[in-house]
Design a protein around this motif. Structure first.
Motif, short mmCIF file in Angstrom:
data_model
loop_
_atom_site.label_atom_id
_atom_site.label_comp_id
_atom_site.label_asym_id
_atom_site.label_seq_id
_atom_site.Cartn_x
_atom_site.Cartn_y
_atom_site.Cartn_z
N LEU A 123 0.84 -1.13 0.02
CA LEU A 123 -0.01 0.14 -0.01
C LEU A 123 0.89 1.34 0.00
CD1 LEU A 123 -2.76 1.32 0.14
CD2 LEU A 123 -2.61 1.18 2.68
N TYR A 124 0.65 2.13 -0.96
CA TYR A 124 1.54 3.45 -1.04
C TYR A 124 0.27 4.44 -1.02
CZ TYR A 124 5.11 0.62 -2.97
OH TYR A 124 6.29 -0.14 -3.46
N LEU A 125 0.61 5.36 -0.10
CA LEU A 125 -0.35 6.82 0.18
C LEU A 125 0.38 7.98 -0.63
CD1 LEU A 125 -2.46 8.19 1.62
CD2 LEU A 125 -1.06 8.42 3.55
N TRP A 126 -0.56 8.57 -1.35
CA TRP A 126 0.14 9.90 -1.88
C TRP A 126 -0.61 10.91 -1.12
CZ3 TRP A 126 3.47 10.74 -6.16
CH2 TRP A 126 3.85 9.89 -6.83
N SER A 132 -0.63 22.52 -7.51
CA SER A 132 0.65 22.92 -8.09
C SER A 132 1.59 22.06 -7.04
CB SER A 132 0.85 24.67 -7.53
OG SER A 132 0.40 24.91 -6.18
N GLY A 133 1.36 21.28 -6.20
CA GLY A 133 2.18 20.61 -5.30
C GLY A 133 2.49 21.36 -3.78
N PRO A 134 3.45 20.76 -3.30
CA PRO A 134 4.13 19.43 -3.74
C PRO A 134 3.37 18.38 -3.18
CG PRO A 134 4.79 20.45 -1.25
CD PRO A 134 3.72 21.39 -1.97
N SER A 135 3.94 17.05 -3.44
CA SER A 135 3.42 15.82 -3.27
C SER A 135 4.32 14.72 -2.53
CB SER A 135 2.82 15.17 -4.50
OG SER A 135 3.76 15.00 -5.53
N VAL A 136 4.07 13.70 -1.62
CA VAL A 136 4.69 13.10 -0.92
C VAL A 136 4.02 11.69 -1.28
CG1 VAL A 136 5.88 12.24 0.96
CG2 VAL A 136 4.99 14.77 0.63
N LYS A 252 9.63 9.67 -1.69
CA LYS A 252 10.05 10.90 -2.50
C LYS A 252 9.25 11.89 -1.97
CE LYS A 252 12.80 8.73 -6.20
NZ LYS A 252 12.82 8.60 -7.47
N ILE A 253 9.68 13.22 -1.99
CA ILE A 253 9.06 14.18 -2.01
C ILE A 253 9.24 14.92 -3.45
CG2 ILE A 253 8.79 16.63 -1.08
CD1 ILE A 253 9.65 15.44 1.32
N PHE A 254 8.06 15.18 -4.21
CA PHE A 254 7.89 16.05 -5.44
C PHE A 254 7.67 17.52 -5.28
CE2 PHE A 254 7.33 11.42 -6.04
CZ PHE A 254 8.07 10.99 -6.96
N GLY A 255 8.10 18.20 -6.46
CA GLY A 255 7.88 19.39 -6.08
C GLY A 255 6.47 19.93 -6.77
N GLY A 256 5.72 18.97 -7.80
CA GLY A 256 4.70 19.22 -8.51
C GLY A 256 3.50 18.22 -7.83
N SER A 257 2.43 18.18 -8.45
CA SER A 257 1.29 17.51 -8.05
C SER A 257 1.44 15.94 -8.77
CB SER A 257 -0.13 18.12 -8.31
OG SER A 257 -1.04 17.19 -8.11
N LEU A 263 12.22 16.54 -4.91
CA LEU A 263 12.93 17.61 -3.72
C LEU A 263 13.69 16.87 -2.65
CD1 LEU A 263 10.01 19.87 -3.36
CD2 LEU A 263 12.05 20.22 -4.85
N TYR A 264 13.20 15.49 -2.41
CA TYR A 264 14.04 14.62 -1.48
C TYR A 264 13.58 13.30 -1.81
CZ TYR A 264 14.82 12.23 2.90
OH TYR A 264 15.23 11.22 3.76
N GLU A 265 14.71 12.53 -1.35
CA GLU A 265 14.72 11.01 -1.64
C GLU A 265 15.29 10.34 -0.67
OE1 GLU A 265 15.81 7.54 -4.96
OE2 GLU A 265 16.47 9.60 -5.48
N ASN A 266 14.40 9.31 0.06
CA ASN A 266 14.80 8.44 1.28
C ASN A 266 15.97 7.78 0.83
OD1 ASN A 266 15.27 7.52 3.65
ND2 ASN A 266 12.96 6.59 3.71
N PRO A 267 17.22 7.88 1.24
CA PRO A 267 18.51 6.92 0.97
C PRO A 267 18.34 5.51 1.81
CG PRO A 267 19.30 8.52 2.59
CD PRO A 267 17.82 9.01 2.35
N PHE A 268 17.28 5.41 2.87
CA PHE A 268 17.39 4.16 3.61
C PHE A 268 16.27 3.30 3.06
CE2 PHE A 268 19.26 7.40 6.33
CZ PHE A 268 20.52 6.83 6.51
N PHE A 269 15.48 3.60 2.13
CA PHE A 269 14.23 2.95 1.63
C PHE A 269 14.71 1.82 0.78
CE2 PHE A 269 10.99 2.18 -1.72
CZ PHE A 269 9.86 2.06 -0.76
N VAL A 270 14.15 0.77 1.25
CA VAL A 270 14.37 -0.58 0.39
C VAL A 270 12.80 -0.98 -0.05
CG1 VAL A 270 15.12 -2.93 0.44
CG2 VAL A 270 16.07 -1.12 1.95
N SER A 271 12.72 -1.21 -1.43
CA SER A 271 11.37 -1.49 -1.67
C SER A 271 10.94 -2.75 -1.34
CB SER A 271 11.40 -1.36 -3.31
OG SER A 271 11.89 -2.46 -3.71
#
Length: 317
Positions: A123-126, A132-136, A252-257, A263-271
């Motif tokens: 499950l992924y949550l947007w 105009s954003g931002p979006s996570v 991730k954090i994106f600048g748009g919608s 803008l940011y990417e989690n370096p410790f994230f493992v899918s």
């Protein structure tokens, strides 16, 4: 012939002067009596009368083929947010961003919570500010709905929550951004038509191991009808958990919608796909060990044959 009437000068009757002290009668419109004075467009409205008003509306929807537990979690959040609006399921494709932005615009909303389920497992949550954003993008773990927890806490439906955050939300810039987005989306606007003007529960957001943990507690005040608690008696108030529970792992954090510059990417994230692949390799390693053990046993038997027994054929005759 009749007599002529005498000409009398007509006196003009002046209208009675209005009493300046008496209030004027309010004007009547199609919608009722109009008590408030009309304000012209050119006049300046002071901020106390017509200042900023929070008109936050959140669109909550999910993707198709979602699991039942994740759907129940979405419905729990809908019951906790009186300023949200539901919509039908959206196909999880590459064009979902444009579709959801259009739906938010049709609903006159400003934010969106989109639950995206993949492979009936993940499950992924947007969490998006439209248009105009931002979006996570989060990965949702440790999901426990109200139905399966069956906790004793209970609070009014539609009441406004108190939002509390742990101190480490103010350390880094991306945590500050996430805190502001959570405040805008989960905070119920004041004087909302579906909300109640009470604060009887608390939303707790805490960061542990770079994950955001969510809890919902009822503010319980023990008192009798005859002996009510005085205002400010915080020492007697207790917190009783209501639910649901879930954990958000930011990806991730994106600048748009629903996209845009990162803008940011989690370096410790493992899918979760990589985690499942490692588990399969471990299981495949166990099977490979068994096959190697069998081949070693056969080679050992061939290299070390047993000596023939003298009494093996004694009873055949």
């Amino acid at each position: 012939m009749g007599k002529k009437r005498k000409h009398v000068e007509t006196q003009v009757i002046e209208p009675a002067k209005k009493d300046e002290g008496a209030p004027e009668r309010p004007k009547r419109t199609l919608l009722g009596w109009k008590d408030k004075p009309e304000v012209k467009e050119t006049e300046f409205i002071p901020p106390q009368q017509g200042g900023f008003r929070n008109k936050e509306k959140v669109l909550v929807t999910c993707s198709r083929r979602i699991n039942f537990r994740y759907r129940h979690l979405m419905l729990n959040l809908v019951s906790l947010l009186p300023h949200c609006k539901k919509d039908s399921k959206v196909e999880s494709t590459s064009t979902k961003g444009a579709t959801l932005n259009e739906l938010v615009e049709l609903k006159n909303g400003s934010s969106s919570l989109f639950f995206e389920c993949r492979k009936h497992k993940d499950l992924y949550l947007w969490m998006v500010k439209c248009p105009s954003g931002p979006s996570v993008k989060f990965l949702v773990n440790a999901v426990h709905t109200m139905e399966e927890l069956k906790l004793t806490g209970n609070h009014l439906k539609g009441s406004r929550p108190l939002l509390t955050f742990s101190a480490n939300f103010d350390k880094d810039a991306h945590w500050k951004l996430l805190k502001e987005m959570i405040i805008q989306i989960f905070g119920t606007p004041k004087d909302h038509r579906k909300s109640k003007p009470f604060y009887d529960h608390v939303f707790v957001f805490s960061i542990v191991d770079d994950h955001i943990w969510f809890r919902n507690y009822q503010i319980s005040v023990p008192h009798n009808e005859t002996d009510k608690i005085a205002r400010g008696g915080l020492d007697k108030m207790t917190l009783v958990e209501v639910g649901p529970r879930f954990c958000l792992n930011p990806i991730k954090i994106f600048g748009g919608s629903f996209g845009g510059p990162t803008l940011y990417e989690n370096p410790f994230f493992v899918s979760p796909n990589q985690i499942r692949a490692l588990e399969k390799k471990q299981k495949a390693g166990k099977f490979a060990k068994k096959v190697k053990a069998k081949t070693r046993r056969k080679m050992h038997e061939l290299s070390n044959p047993l000596e023939p027994d003298e009494f093996a054929d004694m009873w055949k005759e």
